[in-house]
Design a protein around this motif. Structure first.
Motif, short mmCIF file in Angstrom:
data_model
loop_
_atom_site.label_atom_id
_atom_site.label_comp_id
_atom_site.label_asym_id
_atom_site.label_seq_id
_atom_site.Cartn_x
_atom_site.Cartn_y
_atom_site.Cartn_z
N VAL A 78 51.33 -26.03 4.55
CA VAL A 78 51.64 -25.26 3.34
C VAL A 78 52.30 -26.18 2.32
N THR A 79 51.95 -25.96 1.06
CA THR A 79 52.57 -26.68 -0.03
C THR A 79 53.31 -25.66 -0.90
N VAL A 80 54.60 -25.86 -1.08
CA VAL A 80 55.44 -24.94 -1.84
C VAL A 80 55.73 -25.58 -3.19
N THR A 81 55.24 -24.93 -4.25
CA THR A 81 55.43 -25.42 -5.61
C THR A 81 56.25 -24.39 -6.38
N GLY A 82 57.35 -24.81 -6.93
CA GLY A 82 58.16 -23.92 -7.74
C GLY A 82 57.56 -23.75 -9.12
N THR A 83 57.93 -22.67 -9.78
CA THR A 83 57.49 -22.46 -11.16
C THR A 83 58.71 -22.22 -12.04
N SER A 84 58.58 -22.60 -13.28
CA SER A 84 59.64 -22.31 -14.23
C SER A 84 59.38 -20.98 -14.93
N GLN A 85 58.35 -20.29 -14.49
CA GLN A 85 57.94 -19.02 -15.10
C GLN A 85 58.93 -17.91 -14.77
N ILE A 86 59.35 -17.19 -15.79
CA ILE A 86 60.08 -15.94 -15.59
C ILE A 86 59.01 -14.90 -15.88
N TRP A 87 58.48 -14.27 -14.83
CA TRP A 87 57.17 -13.65 -14.87
C TRP A 87 57.10 -12.28 -15.49
N THR A 88 56.19 -12.14 -16.39
CA THR A 88 55.67 -10.86 -16.85
C THR A 88 54.17 -11.08 -16.97
N PRO A 89 53.45 -11.05 -15.83
CA PRO A 89 52.05 -11.48 -15.82
C PRO A 89 51.13 -10.66 -16.70
N ASP A 90 51.54 -9.45 -17.04
CA ASP A 90 50.72 -8.67 -17.95
C ASP A 90 50.83 -9.20 -19.39
N LEU A 91 51.87 -9.99 -19.65
CA LEU A 91 52.08 -10.54 -20.99
C LEU A 91 51.84 -12.04 -21.06
N THR A 92 52.12 -12.74 -19.97
CA THR A 92 52.00 -14.20 -19.98
C THR A 92 51.28 -14.70 -18.75
N ASN A 93 50.38 -15.64 -18.96
CA ASN A 93 49.70 -16.29 -17.84
C ASN A 93 50.51 -17.50 -17.40
N LEU A 94 50.37 -17.86 -16.13
CA LEU A 94 51.04 -19.05 -15.63
C LEU A 94 50.34 -20.29 -16.18
N MET A 95 51.13 -21.18 -16.73
CA MET A 95 50.58 -22.41 -17.30
C MET A 95 50.92 -23.58 -16.39
N THR A 96 50.04 -24.57 -16.35
CA THR A 96 50.26 -25.72 -15.45
C THR A 96 51.57 -26.44 -15.79
N ARG A 97 51.98 -26.43 -17.04
CA ARG A 97 53.23 -27.10 -17.41
C ARG A 97 54.46 -26.41 -16.80
N GLN A 98 54.28 -25.20 -16.28
CA GLN A 98 55.38 -24.46 -15.68
C GLN A 98 55.51 -24.72 -14.18
N LEU A 99 54.64 -25.55 -13.63
CA LEU A 99 54.73 -25.91 -12.22
C LEU A 99 55.71 -27.07 -12.08
N LEU A 100 56.65 -26.93 -11.15
CA LEU A 100 57.72 -27.92 -11.00
C LEU A 100 57.35 -29.00 -9.99
N ASP A 101 57.77 -30.22 -10.29
CA ASP A 101 57.63 -31.34 -9.36
C ASP A 101 59.01 -31.69 -8.84
N PRO A 102 59.13 -32.16 -7.65
CA PRO A 102 58.07 -32.33 -6.66
C PRO A 102 57.84 -31.04 -5.88
N ALA A 103 56.70 -30.97 -5.23
CA ALA A 103 56.41 -29.84 -4.32
C ALA A 103 56.94 -30.22 -2.94
N ALA A 104 57.21 -29.21 -2.15
CA ALA A 104 57.62 -29.43 -0.76
C ALA A 104 56.42 -29.12 0.13
#
Length: 163
Positions: A78-104
């Motif tokens: 498993v690869t665990v990647t954090g996001t900087s997204q504070i989610w409201t998926p009906d209003l905002t899509n997840l963008m690649t720039r919101q994926l945090l490095d490094p992954a575990a």
């Protein structure tokens, strides 16, 4: 630490599958396929082997990362990647720039009961979680399952010391 000093309290915060959010993101992919549409520039579409997880921080201040507690009940990765997204998926899509490095990354080999992981990256990521907890009540993660595992095979949490 002197023997008469109390040991810091440990808080175990589980990563919980967010079924609604995962479903919402899968519907976005299906909708684009049906209409022949394209993703927004920089949008991260959920892949079939990915699911959205979350941690609800039961405490936000004075946390020190201790360790990841990840168990796979069968061999896989498993690869665990954090996001900087504070989610409201009906209003905002997840963008690649919101994926945090490094992954575990955590894995269990075929002939082993023990878990292995990319120790330096997992430690750095965990320490970031202590800082992110100060400004968030919830943290979202994309977990990618590979080598034969799926959400039912994973039990994961992050352990913090309360300072």
């Amino acid at each position: 630490m002197a023997e008469d000093e109390p040991k810091p309290t440990q808080l175990d915060m589980p990563l919980v599958l967010d079924e609604d959010l995962t479903k919402q993101m899968r519907l976005r992919v299906e909708s684009l396929k049906r209409r022949g549409g394209k993703r927004q520039d920089g949008e991260k579409l959920l892949q079939p082997a990915e699911s959205v997880y979350r941690i609800d921080f039961i405490q936000q201040q004075r946390l020190q990362f201790e360790r990841w507690d990840v168990v796979l009940d069968k061999p896989g990765k498993v690869t665990v990647t954090g996001t900087s997204q504070i989610w409201t998926p009906d209003l905002t899509n997840l963008m690649t720039r919101q994926l945090l490095d490094p992954a575990a990354i955590f894995w269990r080999k075929e002939d082993s009961e023990a878990m292995d992981w990319n120790e330096a990256d997992a430690l750095e990521f965990g320490e970031r979680l202590s800082e992110l907890a100060k400004i968030r009540k919830v943290m979202y993660f994309l977990i990618t399952f590979s080598e034969g595992v799926e959400p039912a095979n994973l039990k994961a949490s992050v352990v913090f010391s309360q300072l």
